[in-house]
Design a protein around this motif. Structure first.
Motif, PDB file in Angstrom:
ATOM      1  N   SER A  93       0.832  -1.209   0.000  1.00  0.00           N
ATOM      2  CA  SER A  93       0.000   0.000   0.000  1.00  0.00           C
ATOM      3  C   SER A  93       0.867   1.259   0.000  1.00  0.00           C
ATOM      4  N   LEU A  94       1.819   1.287  -0.877  1.00  0.00           N
ATOM      5  CA  LEU A  94       2.768   2.395  -0.904  1.00  0.00           C
ATOM      6  C   LEU A  94       2.090   3.708  -1.274  1.00  0.00           C
ATOM      7  N   LYS A  95       2.593   4.776  -0.671  1.00  0.00           N
ATOM      8  CA  LYS A  95       2.075   6.117  -0.889  1.00  0.00           C
ATOM      9  C   LYS A  95       3.189   7.006  -1.449  1.00  0.00           C
ATOM     10  N   PRO A  96       2.840   8.078  -2.141  1.00  0.00           N
ATOM     11  CA  PRO A  96       3.887   8.980  -2.640  1.00  0.00           C
ATOM     12  C   PRO A  96       4.800   9.490  -1.528  1.00  0.00           C
ATOM     13  N   GLU A  97       4.271   9.659  -0.331  1.00  0.00           N
ATOM     14  CA  GLU A  97       5.094  10.142   0.773  1.00  0.00           C
ATOM     15  C   GLU A  97       6.086   9.099   1.284  1.00  0.00           C
ATOM     16  N   ASP A  98       6.017   7.886   0.774  1.00  0.00           N
ATOM     17  CA  ASP A  98       7.030   6.875   1.100  1.00  0.00           C
ATOM     18  C   ASP A  98       8.265   7.017   0.216  1.00  0.00           C
ATOM     19  N   THR A  99       8.216   7.895  -0.755  1.00  0.00           N
ATOM     20  CA  THR A  99       9.366   8.111  -1.633  1.00  0.00           C
ATOM     21  C   THR A  99      10.564   8.592  -0.824  1.00  0.00           C
ATOM     22  N   ALA A 100      11.666   7.877  -0.955  1.00  0.00           N
ATOM     23  CA  ALA A 100      12.868   8.192  -0.177  1.00  0.00           C
ATOM     24  C   ALA A 100      13.986   7.233  -0.574  1.00  0.00           C
ATOM     25  N   VAL A 101      15.169   7.532  -0.091  1.00  0.00           N
ATOM     26  CA  VAL A 101      16.251   6.550  -0.119  1.00  0.00           C
ATOM     27  C   VAL A 101      16.138   5.737   1.164  1.00  0.00           C
TER      28      VAL A 101
END
Length: 122
Positions: free
Chosen positions: A85-93
């Motif tokens: 259930s990934l969200k755009p706010e999970d974007t990261a290294v």
């Protein structure tokens, strides 16, 4: 020397899943707690999840609880992070880290990997 090598990052649409892996070498893996931390552009590094040496205790940031699962295989010297259930706010290294005791912060981790990029598109 100790090496932590992450893999499994990539680009995924919102709602999708990814599984990160971190292969450890140069240390007695079963004696170390393992963790995942992340850093988004322009933001401070943050704790994501951690697991104790045996795998029977896990810890999660509130922002990922119920969506992410940390696990380990001591026979393969590898720790995993299943991200659903990934969200755009999970974007990261996303970084893998090791320490002799569990830490639920970004500090106190003794060893770090180089990181793997996770990008979630909306």
């Amino acid at each position: 020397q100790v090496q932590l090598v992450e893999s499994g990052g990539g680009l995924v649409q919102a709602g999708g899943s990814l599984r990160l892996s971190c292969a450890a070498s140069g240390l007695t893996f079963r004696k170390y707690a393992m963790g995942w931390l992340r850093q988004a552009p322009g933001r401070e590094r943050e704790f994501v999840a951690a697991i104790n040496w045996s795998g029977d205790s896990t810890y999660y940031a509130d922002s990922v609880k119920g969506r992410f699962t940390i696990s380990r295989d001591n026979t393969k010297n590898t720790v995993y992070l299943q991200m659903n259930s990934l969200k755009p706010e999970d974007t990261a290294v996303y970084y893998c880290a090791a320490n002799t005791v569990v830490a639920v912060t970004t500090t106190f981790w003794e060893y770090w990997g180089q990181g793997t990029q996770v990008t979630v598109s909306s």
